[in-house]
Every structure is written in structure tokens, then in C-alpha cells.
Write a protein that holds these residues in place. Structure first.
Motif, PDB file in Angstrom:
ATOM      1  N   GLU A   1     -28.854  47.251  27.172  1.00  0.00           N
ATOM      2  CA  GLU A   1     -29.106  48.605  26.671  1.00  0.00           C
ATOM      3  C   GLU A   1     -30.530  48.755  26.125  1.00  0.00           C
ATOM      4  O   GLU A   1     -30.735  49.109  24.957  1.00  0.00           O
ATOM      5  CB  GLU A   1     -28.083  48.967  25.593  1.00  0.00           C
ATOM      6  CG  GLU A   1     -26.649  48.999  26.122  1.00  0.00           C
ATOM      7  CD  GLU A   1     -25.647  49.333  25.039  1.00  0.00           C
ATOM      8  OE1 GLU A   1     -26.069  49.409  23.849  1.00  0.00           O
ATOM      9  OE2 GLU A   1     -24.465  49.521  25.368  1.00  0.00           O
ATOM     10  N   ASN A   2     -31.511  48.475  26.978  1.00  0.00           N
ATOM     11  CA  ASN A   2     -32.923  48.636  26.629  1.00  0.00           C
ATOM     12  C   ASN A   2     -33.361  47.769  25.454  1.00  0.00           C
ATOM     13  O   ASN A   2     -34.288  48.121  24.716  1.00  0.00           O
ATOM     14  CB  ASN A   2     -33.253  50.110  26.340  1.00  0.00           C
ATOM     15  CG  ASN A   2     -33.171  50.946  27.596  1.00  0.00           C
ATOM     16  OD1 ASN A   2     -33.591  50.520  28.666  1.00  0.00           O
ATOM     17  ND2 ASN A   2     -32.598  52.145  27.470  1.00  0.00           N
ATOM     18  N   ARG A   3     -32.689  46.629  25.301  1.00  0.00           N
ATOM     19  CA  ARG A   3     -33.093  45.677  24.278  1.00  0.00           C
ATOM     20  C   ARG A   3     -33.092  44.269  24.864  1.00  0.00           C
ATOM     21  O   ARG A   3     -32.227  43.922  25.661  1.00  0.00           O
ATOM     22  CB  ARG A   3     -32.163  45.734  23.057  1.00  0.00           C
ATOM     23  CG  ARG A   3     -32.339  47.027  22.256  1.00  0.00           C
ATOM     24  CD  ARG A   3     -31.492  47.041  21.002  1.00  0.00           C
ATOM     25  NE  ARG A   3     -31.788  48.229  20.208  1.00  0.00           N
ATOM     26  CZ  ARG A   3     -32.769  48.327  19.323  1.00  0.00           C
ATOM     27  NH1 ARG A   3     -33.549  47.278  19.101  1.00  0.00           N
ATOM     28  NH2 ARG A   3     -32.987  49.436  18.660  1.00  0.00           N
ATOM     29  N   ALA A   4     -34.097  43.484  24.470  1.00  0.00           N
ATOM     30  CA  ALA A   4     -34.166  42.085  24.874  1.00  0.00           C
ATOM     31  C   ALA A   4     -33.503  41.239  23.798  1.00  0.00           C
ATOM     32  O   ALA A   4     -33.714  41.457  22.603  1.00  0.00           O
ATOM     33  CB  ALA A   4     -35.621  41.662  25.062  1.00  0.00           C
TER      34      ALA A   4
ATOM     35  N   TYR B   1     -31.314  38.044  17.537  1.00  0.00           N
ATOM     36  CA  TYR B   1     -32.210  39.183  17.329  1.00  0.00           C
ATOM     37  C   TYR B   1     -32.316  40.031  18.600  1.00  0.00           C
ATOM     38  O   TYR B   1     -32.145  39.535  19.714  1.00  0.00           O
ATOM     39  CB  TYR B   1     -33.599  38.683  16.920  1.00  0.00           C
ATOM     40  CG  TYR B   1     -33.537  37.743  15.741  1.00  0.00           C
ATOM     41  CD1 TYR B   1     -33.358  38.230  14.450  1.00  0.00           C
ATOM     42  CD2 TYR B   1     -33.607  36.369  15.934  1.00  0.00           C
ATOM     43  CE1 TYR B   1     -33.259  37.363  13.369  1.00  0.00           C
ATOM     44  CE2 TYR B   1     -33.508  35.483  14.870  1.00  0.00           C
ATOM     45  CZ  TYR B   1     -33.327  35.994  13.580  1.00  0.00           C
ATOM     46  OH  TYR B   1     -33.223  35.127  12.524  1.00  0.00           O
ATOM     47  N   GLN B   2     -32.579  41.309  18.398  1.00  0.00           N
ATOM     48  CA  GLN B   2     -32.739  42.244  19.500  1.00  0.00           C
ATOM     49  C   GLN B   2     -34.094  42.933  19.377  1.00  0.00           C
ATOM     50  O   GLN B   2     -34.454  43.423  18.298  1.00  0.00           O
ATOM     51  CB  GLN B   2     -31.612  43.291  19.502  1.00  0.00           C
ATOM     52  CG  GLN B   2     -30.232  42.697  19.711  1.00  0.00           C
ATOM     53  CD  GLN B   2     -29.161  43.769  19.847  1.00  0.00           C
ATOM     54  OE1 GLN B   2     -29.464  44.956  19.963  1.00  0.00           O
ATOM     55  NE2 GLN B   2     -27.910  43.342  19.849  1.00  0.00           N
TER      56      GLN B   2
ATOM     57  N   PHE C   1     -38.844  51.519  31.014  1.00  0.00           N
ATOM     58  CA  PHE C   1     -39.276  51.098  32.337  1.00  0.00           C
ATOM     59  C   PHE C   1     -38.576  51.937  33.390  1.00  0.00           C
ATOM     60  O   PHE C   1     -37.512  52.515  33.142  1.00  0.00           O
ATOM     61  CB  PHE C   1     -38.944  49.618  32.568  1.00  0.00           C
ATOM     62  CG  PHE C   1     -39.625  48.692  31.603  1.00  0.00           C
ATOM     63  CD1 PHE C   1     -40.990  48.735  31.420  1.00  0.00           C
ATOM     64  CD2 PHE C   1     -38.885  47.759  30.878  1.00  0.00           C
ATOM     65  CE1 PHE C   1     -41.628  47.870  30.538  1.00  0.00           C
ATOM     66  CE2 PHE C   1     -39.503  46.888  29.992  1.00  0.00           C
ATOM     67  CZ  PHE C   1     -40.882  46.949  29.823  1.00  0.00           C
ATOM     68  N   ALA C   2     -39.174  52.013  34.594  1.00  0.00           N
ATOM     69  CA  ALA C   2     -38.582  52.798  35.685  1.00  0.00           C
ATOM     70  C   ALA C   2     -37.185  52.286  36.019  1.00  0.00           C
ATOM     71  O   ALA C   2     -36.263  53.058  36.265  1.00  0.00           O
ATOM     72  CB  ALA C   2     -39.485  52.739  36.916  1.00  0.00           C
ATOM     73  N   ASN C   3     -37.024  50.961  36.032  1.00  0.00           N
ATOM     74  CA  ASN C   3     -35.718  50.353  36.269  1.00  0.00           C
ATOM     75  C   ASN C   3     -35.357  49.496  35.069  1.00  0.00           C
ATOM     76  O   ASN C   3     -36.177  48.713  34.581  1.00  0.00           O
ATOM     77  CB  ASN C   3     -35.744  49.476  37.531  1.00  0.00           C
ATOM     78  CG  ASN C   3     -36.049  50.287  38.778  1.00  0.00           C
ATOM     79  OD1 ASN C   3     -35.467  51.333  38.988  1.00  0.00           O
ATOM     80  ND2 ASN C   3     -36.982  49.800  39.587  1.00  0.00           N
ATOM     81  N   ASN C   4     -34.139  49.652  34.586  1.00  0.00           N
ATOM     82  CA  ASN C   4     -33.707  48.866  33.444  1.00  0.00           C
ATOM     83  C   ASN C   4     -33.394  47.436  33.893  1.00  0.00           C
ATOM     84  O   ASN C   4     -32.429  47.213  34.621  1.00  0.00           O
ATOM     85  CB  ASN C   4     -32.464  49.487  32.801  1.00  0.00           C
ATOM     86  CG  ASN C   4     -32.783  50.832  32.160  1.00  0.00           C
ATOM     87  OD1 ASN C   4     -33.905  51.036  31.690  1.00  0.00           O
ATOM     88  ND2 ASN C   4     -31.819  51.729  32.139  1.00  0.00           N
ATOM     89  N   PRO C   5     -34.189  46.452  33.466  1.00  0.00           N
ATOM     90  CA  PRO C   5     -33.954  45.075  33.910  1.00  0.00           C
ATOM     91  C   PRO C   5     -32.768  44.444  33.178  1.00  0.00           C
ATOM     92  O   PRO C   5     -32.447  44.831  32.046  1.00  0.00           O
ATOM     93  CB  PRO C   5     -35.259  44.361  33.534  1.00  0.00           C
ATOM     94  CG  PRO C   5     -35.793  45.141  32.370  1.00  0.00           C
ATOM     95  CD  PRO C   5     -35.378  46.570  32.588  1.00  0.00           C
ATOM     96  N   THR C   6     -32.145  43.478  33.820  1.00  0.00           N
ATOM     97  CA  THR C   6     -31.079  42.701  33.161  1.00  0.00           C
ATOM     98  C   THR C   6     -31.646  41.433  32.537  1.00  0.00           C
ATOM     99  O   THR C   6     -31.049  40.879  31.621  1.00  0.00           O
ATOM    100  CB  THR C   6     -29.973  42.334  34.162  1.00  0.00           C
ATOM    101  OG1 THR C   6     -30.561  41.605  35.248  1.00  0.00           O
ATOM    102  CG2 THR C   6     -29.291  43.597  34.692  1.00  0.00           C
ATOM    103  N   ARG C   7     -32.795  40.989  33.069  1.00  0.00           N
ATOM    104  CA  ARG C   7     -33.518  39.880  32.459  1.00  0.00           C
ATOM    105  C   ARG C   7     -35.005  40.206  32.496  1.00  0.00           C
ATOM    106  O   ARG C   7     -35.472  40.943  33.372  1.00  0.00           O
ATOM    107  CB  ARG C   7     -33.243  38.549  33.177  1.00  0.00           C
ATOM    108  CG  ARG C   7     -31.790  38.099  33.102  1.00  0.00           C
ATOM    109  CD  ARG C   7     -31.652  36.625  33.445  1.00  0.00           C
ATOM    110  NE  ARG C   7     -32.252  35.763  32.434  1.00  0.00           N
ATOM    111  CZ  ARG C   7     -31.633  35.385  31.299  1.00  0.00           C
ATOM    112  NH1 ARG C   7     -30.407  35.821  31.037  1.00  0.00           N
ATOM    113  NH2 ARG C   7     -32.228  34.581  30.438  1.00  0.00           N
ATOM    114  N   ILE C   8     -35.745  39.636  31.562  1.00  0.00           N
ATOM    115  CA  ILE C   8     -37.160  39.981  31.431  1.00  0.00           C
ATOM    116  C   ILE C   8     -37.893  38.813  30.795  1.00  0.00           C
ATOM    117  O   ILE C   8     -37.272  37.943  30.169  1.00  0.00           O
ATOM    118  CB  ILE C   8     -37.310  41.270  30.579  1.00  0.00           C
ATOM    119  CG1 ILE C   8     -38.658  41.949  30.835  1.00  0.00           C
ATOM    120  CG2 ILE C   8     -37.121  40.962  29.082  1.00  0.00           C
ATOM    121  CD1 ILE C   8     -38.735  43.365  30.283  1.00  0.00           C
TER     122      ILE C   8
END
Length: 354
Positions: free
Chosen positions: A249-252, A257-258, A264-271
Motif C-alpha cells: 500500500e505505497n509503503r516500503a 518500520y514503514q 509511481f506510475a506502477n505500484n511495485p511489490t518490491r523496491i
């Protein structure tokens, strides 16, 4: 004065050995371009293509408006300084410097004038009657630089000329070179794997990897805005922290911790999160994003300590440049990550996001 242009330059030895892949560059008068990258990235091969020591498989080398692909190295009006000094051991410094001028059958008075002028700029006047065996490594490298300088070429090419010098001599000669080539106002192409040389000498840096340019920018831009994960990891000492994180949900997610992600144009599942050790600080107020961790390694760097911290409830570690006045060993500390200094990279491509 002449601009140096490379158009779609490629060198292929075999179908699976292509050290230079479709490189295009433009180096104007007065620009100092450094080709920076690890061993085997193609930087020295590219320099040899420019010099004419190797022929390109395709593409063009252009000086001013002239395509010099078929021009022999000696007729390209380029001066090259090598990693090895390549001085004639039986000649004095003055004779070594004057070699190319004598081959051109230049008048004796003009040769003497140019040699003395170059020697003065490089603090070699008192050494002109010495032979290479009677000089230090730094002095010999300055003679090699003077030999290039007196030719008054259209382009200067330098292939790791400082790598054989110790740290102190490298710093001294580097400072001389910076001023020297600024005065020449000619295109300079400099090859090195030493990022300190690249960052201090250059007006532009081309970071190479596997025969391609990863980023071409001024040094400050390379450092503050790396184009991809490779550039981020290669440029900067100590190396940038690079953490492979999952996203929700737009958090790493970093342990317990979050961290909020930009849009981003595409919401990544990993970054991949990147942050330099100097941008990891001790948390000072509640408004900062804080991360707790325990110190497990302290490396003394002189004016600062490089502190490695294992983040709470995570297998991840992060390094920070912290005050040398504190005893950090085995302490639990609260860290702040400045959101404006965080870099985000795509896990699959390594490209910068945002």
C-alpha cells in the motif's frame, strides 16, 4: 580548437565479446570528460578507438567536422598519456618532452621555448637535465604530461595516468592537471576507475558498464541523482546503502518500520531503497522517520566513523557516517532517514524511479 564527436561507436572482437556497444558522445572545447567504470567495462577500449590504436567495428570518430576513422594515429593530432610513463630511459627529461617536436622538424628555438614553458607549468625546470632513472614516479608522470602538452594537440587522451603513483603524489599531480587542462581549453578524455579522480577533475563523467554508458552528467549530478542502481553503487565512498524491500500500500517495509513511497506510475511489490551513509543521521526529533537498530561494527575513517547497524526485527543492515567523538560500539541507536535524500530503484531493471 576542435570538438570531439563519437557517433554510434562499437567494437566487436567476437559475437559474444563486444567491449564497446553503440556509444555516442560529444566533447566540446574546454570540457574534461572522464570515462569511469570498473575493470572490463570498455573504457580503455573506447579511448584506443578514439586514438586510432584500434579500428571500430562500426560508428565514427569525428574531430571538428572531419571523420578520422581512416586517419592513422600519428596524423590525428591527439596527445595521449599512458598509465606507464613510456619515457626513453637514455634521454633527459628535456629530450623526452621534445621528442614529438623534433619528429615534426620544428625549429630548435621553438622547441626550446615550448619545452621550457611546459616545464615551468609542471614544475620540472630543475629536472630537465635528469634521465627518467634519476626521477621519482610523480616527476616522470609530469614529464609524460609535459610531452603531451608541448604538442599543442586538438584533443588530449589520458589512460589512468595516476594509477602508479602513491596517494600523496596522486593528489599533488591531480591538482596540477586540473589547472593545466583548464588553461588549455581543449577536449580532454580521461580514463579511470578511481571515482575521486573522476569527481574532482571532470566537467562531465560518463559511467560505463559492460560497454554501455549508464549515465553521462556533471559529477555533482552523478552523485546526487544516480540514473540507476549500478551508478548509485559504483559512485560514492563509502558506498551507498542499497536495501531490497517489499512494498505494501505505497509503503516500503523495513523490519518493523514503514517508509512512505513517492507516487509511481506502477505500484511495485518490491523496491530498492538507496541512501548514502552521510544521509543517515541520529534522530533528533519526533517529526523525523526513525529506525532503531544495534551497532555491530565501527570503522574509523579519521574525521568520522563508519557505523554499521543491524535494524530491529530485520536481517537488513545500514551504514551511517557518525561523529568520531562517540563510542558507538554495541549501542542501540535511533536513526533518521531524510526523505529528500532517499533514492528508489526498480528491483528488476535497476533503473531510477521518479
Amino acid at each position: 580548437m576542435a570538438k570531439l564527436t563519437l557517433q554510434n561507436l562499437q567494437k566487436k572482437y567476437r559475437p559474444d565479446v563486444i567491449p564497446v556497444k553503440d556509444i555516442s558522445l560529444e566533447i566540446n572545447d574546454g570540457e574534461f570528460l572522464t570515462l569511469l567504470g570498473p575493470s572490463g567495462c570498455g573504457k580503455s577500449t573506447l579511448l584506443r578507438l578514439i586514438a586510432g590504436l584500434e579500428a571500430p567495428t562500426k560508428g565514427q570518430v569525428i574531430i571538428g567536422e572531419k571523420n578520422v576513422n581512416r586517419t592513422p594515429p600519428g596524423d590525428r593530432n591527439m596527445a595521449m598519456v599512458f598509465q606507464s610513463y613510456a619515457l626513453y630511459p637514455h634521454m633527459t627529461a628535456a629530450e623526452n618532452i621534445a621528442t614529438a617536436l623534433k619528429l615534426r622538424k620544428m625549429p630548435v628555438d621553438e622547441i626550446k621555448r615550448r619545452v621550457n614553458e611546459a616545464a615551468q607549468k609542471l614544475e620540472l625546470t630543475s629536472l630537465l637535465n635528469r634521465k627518467p632513472g634519476q626521477m621519482s614516479g610523480g616527476q616522470r608522470q609530469r614529464v609524460a604530461l609535459a610531452r603531451a602538452l608541448v604538442r599543442d594537440p586538438e584533443v588530449f587522451l589520458l589512460d589512468e595516468p595516476l594509477s602508479n603513483l602513491d596517494a600523496l603524489l596522486r593528489e599533488q599531480v591531480r591538482a596540477q592537471m586540473k589547472q593545466l587542462f583548464k588553461e588549455q581549453n581543449k577536449p580532454v578524455v580521461y580514463v579511470t576507475h578511481d571515482q575521486t579522480e573522476a569527481m574532482t577533475l571532470s566537467t562531465k563523467v560518463a559511467v560505463l558498464n559492460q560497454g554501455t554508458i549508464q549515465q553521462l552528467d556533471p559529477p555533482s549530478r552523478i552523485y546526487s541523482h544516480p540514473a540507476n542502481e549500478f551508478v548509485a553503487s559504483f559512485v560514492g565512498s563509502p558506498q551507498m546503502n542499497l536495501l531490497n524491500l517489499s512494498c505494501q500500500e505505497n509503503r516500503a517495509i523495513l523490519g518493523e518500520y514503514q517508509l512512505a513511497l513517492p507516487r509511481f506510475a506502477n505500484n511495485p511489490t518490491r523496491i530498492v531503497l538507496g541512501i548514502r551513509p552521510e544521509d543517515v543521521t541520529i534522530a533528533s526529533n519526533e517529526a523525523e522517520t526513525t529506525i532503531m537498530g544495534r551497532v555491530y561494527l565501527v570503522e574509523q575513517l579519521g574525521k568520522e566513523n563508519l557505523v554499521s547497524i543491524k535494524i530491529n526485527n530485520s536481517e537488513k543492515t545500514i551504514r551511517a557516517l557518525l561523529s568520531r567523538e562517540e563510542d558507538w560500539q554495541d549501542k542501540t541507536i535511533s536513526l533518521a532517514l531524510n526523505p529528500s535524500k532517499i533514492h528508489w530503484f526498480d528491483l528488476e531493471t535497476g533503473d531510477r524511479l521518479g
